[in-house]
Design an enzyme around this catalytic site. Structure first.
Site, PDB file in Angstrom:
ATOM      1  CD  GLN A 157      -3.750  -4.778   6.118  1.00  0.00           C
ATOM      2  OE1 GLN A 157      -3.831  -3.747   5.463  1.00  0.00           O
ATOM      3  NE2 GLN A 157      -4.093  -5.943   5.627  1.00  0.00           N
ATOM      4  CE  LYS A 189      -3.860  -2.478   1.929  1.00  0.00           C
ATOM      5  NZ  LYS A 189      -4.536  -3.040   3.088  1.00  0.00           N
ATOM      6  CG  ASP A 242     -10.339  -0.846   4.248  1.00  0.00           C
ATOM      7  OD1 ASP A 242      -9.929  -1.333   3.179  1.00  0.00           O
ATOM      8  OD2 ASP A 242      -9.701  -0.880   5.307  1.00  0.00           O
TER       9      ASP A 242
HETATM   10  N1  GUN Z   1      -6.921  -7.297   5.533  1.00  0.00           N
HETATM   11  C1  GUN Z   1      -7.093  -8.070   4.427  1.00  0.00           C
HETATM   12  N2  GUN Z   1      -7.724  -7.361   3.452  1.00  0.00           N
HETATM   13  C2  GUN Z   1      -7.953  -6.132   3.975  1.00  0.00           C
HETATM   14  C3  GUN Z   1      -8.548  -4.951   3.459  1.00  0.00           C
HETATM   15  O1  GUN Z   1      -9.043  -4.888   2.323  1.00  0.00           O
HETATM   16  N3  GUN Z   1      -8.564  -3.877   4.290  1.00  0.00           N
HETATM   17  C4  GUN Z   1      -8.069  -3.916   5.559  1.00  0.00           C
HETATM   18  N4  GUN Z   1      -8.160  -2.817   6.313  1.00  0.00           N
HETATM   19  N5  GUN Z   1      -7.508  -4.997   6.065  1.00  0.00           N
HETATM   20  C5  GUN Z   1      -7.445  -6.092   5.278  1.00  0.00           C
END
Ligand code: GUN
Length: 284
Positions: free
Chosen positions: A97, A53, A120
């Protein structure tokens, strides 16, 4: 033989468009775009995602702010950080996350993120907006799947769409996005009876169950578009999807590979959501 949907290519074109618009907003209005990424603990998979990211932010010209917190961080400390980020004008998007350590209530954290910065689209306000089709942010993985389907030129309207998996992050919002495009949508899950027969009717099949090789070629309608959201690590270390690729590609018209299908799309859609957040916060 199915045509392979190239997630890397589609993802690169989304990122290019985001980078161009970001540069243009910076030059014409002095707008800067910032994403805060919060990681708690030492989950190695989460670490990889967070690094990716950060790299994506650099690629499209965003500022990224990383907060790597100790495994023993309390829920209260994390809530305090989220509140600070909610007020920080440099931060347009906040991503915490998941999964979080067990002693932290994920729902409480998600609910604390300002819906305007919830890139998200996990906050109940944004989930509700997705339900009624008035969305600010599209949930990243389902939105990426929609881009991949669009890249094949497949019309969704009127088609029989089957989603296997009913998670809040993928299955449920996926079904909604297909429904908003006038697909006829069935959601299957672990209690579904006659799964094979239902799958065999699907013109568009989206599989998000988290089980290696769960869907086999005999379950697929000839000519179907097959999207594999799965990402399973086999004992030999190899990555594999929820669809048995070798048998499925003989039946489908289009199919996503794993890796290189849905995976690269998710972060690109996060970049797009973050740009959308920055524009909305600037009143653009
Ligand atoms: N963990 C696995 N996929 C995701 C996601 O799309 N967003 C977040 N915040 N955590 C994750």
């Amino acid at each position: 033989m199915a045509q392979i949907i190239n997630g890397k290519e589609v993802s690169a074109s989304v990122r290019k468009a985001v980078a161009e618009e970001t540069a243009q907003l910076r030059d014409s209005r002095g707008l800067k775009v910032g994403l805060a990424v919060v990681i708690v603990g030492n989950n190695p998979a989460s670490r990889v995602y967070v690094n990716n990211k950060k790299k994506a932010c650099e690629e499209v010209g965003f500022q990224s702010f990383e907060y790597a917190l100790d495994e023993n961080t309390t829920e209260e400390q994390l809530l305090d950080l989220v509140n600070v980020l909610n007020r920080d004008v440099r931060v347009n998007g906040i991503l915490v996350q998941l999964p979080l350590p067990k002693h932290i209530n994920e729902t409480a954290i998600i609910n604390a993120i300002s819906p305007e910065k919830d890139v998200d689209a996990f906050h109940p306000v944004n989930v509700g907006k997705i339900m009624i089709g008035d969305y600010s942010f599209l949930p990243c993985t389902p939105a990426g799947v929609m881009e991949l389907i669009a890249s094949t030129g497949t019309e969704i309207s009127g088609k029989t769409c089957v989603v296997i998996g009913r998670s809040n992050i993928v299955g449920k919002p996926m079904a909604m996005l297909l429904l908003h495009k006038s697909g006829t949508v069935t959601i299957c899950h672990s209690k579904t009876q006659n799964l094979k027969e239902i799958c065999q009717r699907a013109d568009i099949l989206v599989v998000a169950v988290g089980r290696a090789n769960f869907v086999t070629g005999d379950m697929i309608k000839p000519g179907a578009v097959v999207i594999d959201v799965g990402m399973n690590r086999l004992e030999n270390g190899k990555l594999c999807g929820d669809v048995e690729f070798e048998s499925a590609e003989k039946v489908a018209s289009y199919i996503t590979p794993v890796p290189g299908g849905v995976g690269p799309m998710t972060i690109s859609m996060l970049m797009r959501n973050t740009l959308t957040a920055a524009k909305q916060q600037a009143g653009i």
